[in-house]
Scaffold this active site. Structure first.
Site, PDB file in Angstrom:
ATOM      1  N   SER A  35       0.314  17.191 -18.248  1.00  0.00           N
ATOM      2  CA  SER A  35      -1.078  16.751 -18.431  1.00  0.00           C
ATOM      3  C   SER A  35      -2.049  17.725 -17.783  1.00  0.00           C
ATOM      4  CB  SER A  35      -1.286  15.377 -17.795  1.00  0.00           C
ATOM      5  OG  SER A  35      -0.674  14.392 -18.567  1.00  0.00           O
ATOM      6  N   HIS A  66      -2.965  16.704 -23.729  1.00  0.00           N
ATOM      7  CA  HIS A  66      -1.761  17.218 -24.399  1.00  0.00           C
ATOM      8  C   HIS A  66      -2.140  17.578 -25.827  1.00  0.00           C
ATOM      9  CE1 HIS A  66       1.417  15.972 -21.462  1.00  0.00           C
ATOM     10  NE2 HIS A  66       0.425  15.182 -21.066  1.00  0.00           N
ATOM     11  N   TYR A  90       5.857   5.738 -23.172  1.00  0.00           N
ATOM     12  CA  TYR A  90       4.783   4.725 -23.211  1.00  0.00           C
ATOM     13  C   TYR A  90       3.872   4.863 -24.430  1.00  0.00           C
ATOM     14  CZ  TYR A  90       1.701   8.306 -21.094  1.00  0.00           C
ATOM     15  OH  TYR A  90       0.993   9.445 -20.838  1.00  0.00           O
ATOM     16  N   GLU A  91       3.931   6.037 -25.099  1.00  0.00           N
ATOM     17  CA  GLU A  91       3.141   6.196 -26.330  1.00  0.00           C
ATOM     18  C   GLU A  91       3.803   5.459 -27.491  1.00  0.00           C
ATOM     19  OE1 GLU A  91       1.729  10.441 -26.989  1.00  0.00           O
ATOM     20  OE2 GLU A  91       3.180  10.723 -25.371  1.00  0.00           O
ATOM     21  N   SER A 223       7.051  11.099 -16.907  1.00  0.00           N
ATOM     22  CA  SER A 223       7.665  12.029 -17.871  1.00  0.00           C
ATOM     23  C   SER A 223       8.841  12.753 -17.227  1.00  0.00           C
ATOM     24  CB  SER A 223       6.618  13.055 -18.328  1.00  0.00           C
ATOM     25  OG  SER A 223       6.319  13.948 -17.267  1.00  0.00           O
ATOM     26  N   ASN A 246      -3.119  13.417  -7.489  1.00  0.00           N
ATOM     27  CA  ASN A 246      -3.778  12.287  -6.802  1.00  0.00           C
ATOM     28  C   ASN A 246      -2.803  11.744  -5.776  1.00  0.00           C
ATOM     29  OD1 ASN A 246      -2.421  11.400  -9.504  1.00  0.00           O
ATOM     30  ND2 ASN A 246      -2.380   9.564  -8.219  1.00  0.00           N
ATOM     31  N   HIS A 280      -6.899   8.875 -15.286  1.00  0.00           N
ATOM     32  CA  HIS A 280      -6.332  10.041 -15.992  1.00  0.00           C
ATOM     33  C   HIS A 280      -7.332  11.205 -15.995  1.00  0.00           C
ATOM     34  CE1 HIS A 280      -3.514  12.129 -18.533  1.00  0.00           C
ATOM     35  NE2 HIS A 280      -4.379  12.244 -19.522  1.00  0.00           N
TER      36      HIS A 280
END
Ligand SMILES: O=P(O)(O)O[C@H]1O[C@H](CO)[C@@H](O)[C@H]1O
Length: 306
Positions: A35, A66, A90-91, A223, A246, A280
């Site tokens: 990402s 992406h 999760y997509e 991922s 983060n 995000h």
């Protein structure tokens, strides 16, 4: 080599080869951009992009940060292929689709795979911006029925039981730290650690973050681990790099709303702690800001692979 049932490897390879000059058709190193880390493509010369929607069996990445193309070219003279955009369970992508591009890159001839990702820091010693070379992972989904290698054996020549004690190549990590030295990076800028794989797409609750830290994870993300499993099954050497984007919020105590109400009723001032939530957008911002260091390290390792 026999192929995974129902996955159109031959058609995928043919579609790629029809779009890429012959000199770039057999890359030595595969790269997956996490990402916000697609900037790695800027260090690829002789660049040729192949859109995922032209490759049979490839899905489309739906996550901001992406793209959906394979980048062919050279890095320091070494032929490479980079995934600008990965697939996450999760997509809604099945695990065999998530790892399909890794298997396609293996069939194109790569011997080494460099995975990158954005991750939340669980270890309080990891400042935002630190790059963590994975030396291990902790994958609750793998242990509870979401292993990317579940199902029919990939081919009669593939192994069924893949060891993971040697999943993250010490040789590639050695090159990474030599690179950090040669690039003059601060000693704390690059370190090693354990990645916790979670399915997402929710970020961790405080109790989940605390749990993952307690059981030994340094960073957490959604991922990479499925890709590592497929790569190891395909016999690739793997390096995985997390950029800490983060800090996962793991408060020692919770807000005591009962005490706050009691203070309010007694007319006493109540100090409200600032709310800390990850987004995000923040992940992508740090990826952009620190992506260049990641790119330089990847470039160094690719050029130094014997
Ligand atoms: O792991 P990559 O693809 O870098 O992305 C990370 O960033 C997203 C959350 O912000 C999740 O997809 C997480 O896994």
């Amino acid at each position: 080599m026999h192929d995974v049932p129902q996955l159109p490897f031959d058609a995928a390879i043919a579609a790629i080869k029809a779009q890429v000059p012959e000199r770039l058709q057999s890359p030595r190193v595969g790269i997956v951009c996490g990402s916000g880390l697609g900037g790695i493509v800027n260090s690829i010369q002789d660049l040729h992009l192949v859109q995922y929607n032209t490759i049979p069996g490839f899905a489309e990445s739906t996550v901001p940060g992406h793209k959906s193309s394979l980048a062919f070219g050279t890095m320091g003279g070494v032929p490479v292929v980079a995934m600008l955009g990965r697939f996450h369970p999760y997509e809604g992508h099945p695990l065999r689709v998530v790892v399909y591009p890794i298997r396609v890159m293996a069939r194109l001839g790569i011997a080494n795979l460099i995975l990158t990702n954005a991750a939340g820091g669980l270890n309080p010693k990891l400042a935002v911006g630190t790059i963590v070379a994975l030396h291990d992972h902790l994958a609750l989904p793998n242990m509870t029925g979401m292993n990317a290698l579940l199902g029919p054996l990939t081919s009669p020549t593939h192994q069924r039981f893949i060891p993971l004690s040697d999943a993250y190549s010490p040789g590639l990590r050695r090159l990474l730290f030599l690179g950090a030295h040669h690039l003059g990076l601060d000693p704390d800028a690059v370190t090693e650690g354990t990645y916790a794989w979670v399915s997402g797409p929710t970020y961790e609750s405080p109790a989940e973050g605390r749990f993952l830290r307690l059981v030994g994870a340094d960073v957490v993300g959604m991922s990479t681990v499925p890709e590592v499993l497929a790569a190891r099954e395909e016999g690739l050497d793997v390096m995985a790099l997390s950029l800490v984007t983060n800090a996962v919020v793991i408060p020692e105590t919770y807000r005591d709303i009962r005490a706050e109400v009691a203070a309010e009723l007694a007319g006493k001032p109540v100090d409200l702690p600032p709310a800390q939530v990850v987004s995000h957008e923040e992940v992508l911002e740090i990826g952009k800001a620190k992506g260049e260091v990641m790119m330089k390290l990847v470039e160094y390792v690719v050029s130094a692979i014997p």
